[in-house]
Design a protein around this motif. Structure first.
Motif: not given
Ligand SMILES: [Zn+2]
Ligand SMILES: [Zn+2]
Length: 386
Positions: A91, A93, A126-127, A342
């Motif tokens: 993702c 990050h 966050e995930e 993802h």
């Molecule tokens: Zn994500």
């Protein structure tokens, strides 16, 4: 020197260190609430740049705040750094963390001249999609004196106001009774069948979904042996809908599907989690317009996706922040197509040249946005509530 030129000059000097930070986090993925090195590395760069760093704020060991500036307008820039289980930084990050640091360092150069106070808030987990780091920080005062919050997230293309919908994640556990699957099946209570019934009911429920409703999940435990009636099964599921209100409605219907599995088989049902859902994102259109102008000024191409943009809604705990204070969450493109968030292929893109360029561009666009917010008297008065 013009404030924006000063910010660009500061950012250019830190460019290599920011890209190194992005690559280091990318190479050592850490999942939700385990981001010890990623949080430390992110905070270390800010400390080196002169920020006052406090690690482990709000009883979250992998959260931090790094502060600078003393102006009247207090902007928070969120740094995410958690990875996904099994597929690493799919993702991106790592790019978010580097952009947050870059934006803050660039804006810090001129913060006191333009009237800014800056906090980089390290927001873990966050995930997880239930009780995410930003929700816990928000509840515990981590955003207490902040006037506006921003972050930029990597994606296939640049989108200033991406569609972000409400989401919840929870675990489902069924308890039945073991028995010899061939010799004494009549003595068993099949907890795997309970999951099958629930999944079938959810499949039928989909006919009655709104276009933005989503249910997805997987079986985390299906049994132990083919010759033993499964007595303990579990699954992890997510439900999403356009708003927290719609989410509650659809969640009630999905719960009934899980209850159906228990009823049909005689298993016991327990649902764990799902108590702190992610809210829909309410973008602050004025701040988003300032970001768009600055993203274009640093050379970003922002395609006109029109209604197509609504076809790929995602969720984030930044939504909860956006309901509490003016916020933006634009996406920045890393030229990954056909790979999307993802996917392991997207993870590979998150340390490639276009992602490194995004680190610089996203940092500068956010720094310039912060400078413009402070310079716009009407807007900054609205944000500070004066
Ligand atoms: Zn994500
Ligand atoms: Zn993400």
């Amino acid at each position: 020197m013009h404030a924006k030129d000063g910010a660009r000059e500061a950012l250019t000097r830190w460019r290599e260190q920011l890209i190194a930070l992005s690559h280091r986090i990318h190479a050592h993925p850490e999942i939700a609430f385990e981001e010890e090195r990623s949080a430390r590395w992110t905070a270390d760069v800010l400390a080196e740049a002169g920020f006052a760093v406090e690690m482990g704020i709000c009883d979250l060991p992998t959260a931090f705040v790094a502060r600078t500036g003393s102006g009247p307008l207090h902007i928070a820039i969120c740094a995410e750094y958690d990875s996904l289980p099994a597929i690493g930084h799919a993702c991106g990050h790592n790019v978010i963390a580097a952009m947050a640091v870059g934006a803050a360092i660039a804006a810090a150069r001129v913060a006191d001249d333009v009237g800014l106070r800056l906090s980089v808030i390290g927001t873990p987990a966050e995930e997880v999609c239930d009780a995410g780091g930003k929700i816990l920080l928000l509840e515990r005062g981590g955003f207490a004196d902040v006037h506006a919050a921003m972050m930029v997230h990597p994606g296939p293309v640049d989108v200033v106001e991406p569609r972000i919908i409400a989401a919840t994640m929870f675990d489902v556990h069924y308890t039945g009774k073991e028995a010899h699957a061939s010799a004494f099946p009549e003595l068993g209570i099949n907890a795997a069948d309970a999951l099958t019934v629930a999944q079938t009911a959810i499949g039928l429920l989909r006919q009655h979904f709104r276009a933005t409703d989503r249910v997805h999940g997987f079986v985390t435990k299906g049994g132990d042996a083919a010759n033993v009636v499964p007595a303990h099964t579990s699954a992890r599921y997510m439900v999403r809908s356009a708003t927290l209100g719609h989410l509650e409605e659809i969640r009630t219907k999905v719960n009934r599907c899980f209850e159906a599995g228990a009823l049909a088989t005689g298993s016991q049902l327990a649902i764990v989690g799902g108590t702190k859902p992610y809210a829909e994102m309410v973008h602050d259109h004025e701040i988003a317009a300032v970001y768009r102008r600055n993203a274009e000024a640093v050379g970003r191409e922002i395609p006109q996706l029109g209604p197509f943009a609504d076809r790929f809604p995602a969720s984030t705990d930044m939504g909860n922040i956006s309901l509490a204070l003016p916020s933006i969450h634009p996406m920045i493109g890393i030229a990954s197509l056909p790979a999307v968030n993802h996917q392991p292929e997207f993870a590979a893109h998150c340390a490639m040249e276009a992602a490194d360029r995004a680190v610089f561009d996203g940092s500068l666009a956010m720094a310039w946005t912060a400078i413009d917010l402070a310079a716009d008297a009407a807007l900054s008065d609205r944000l500070t509530g004066r």
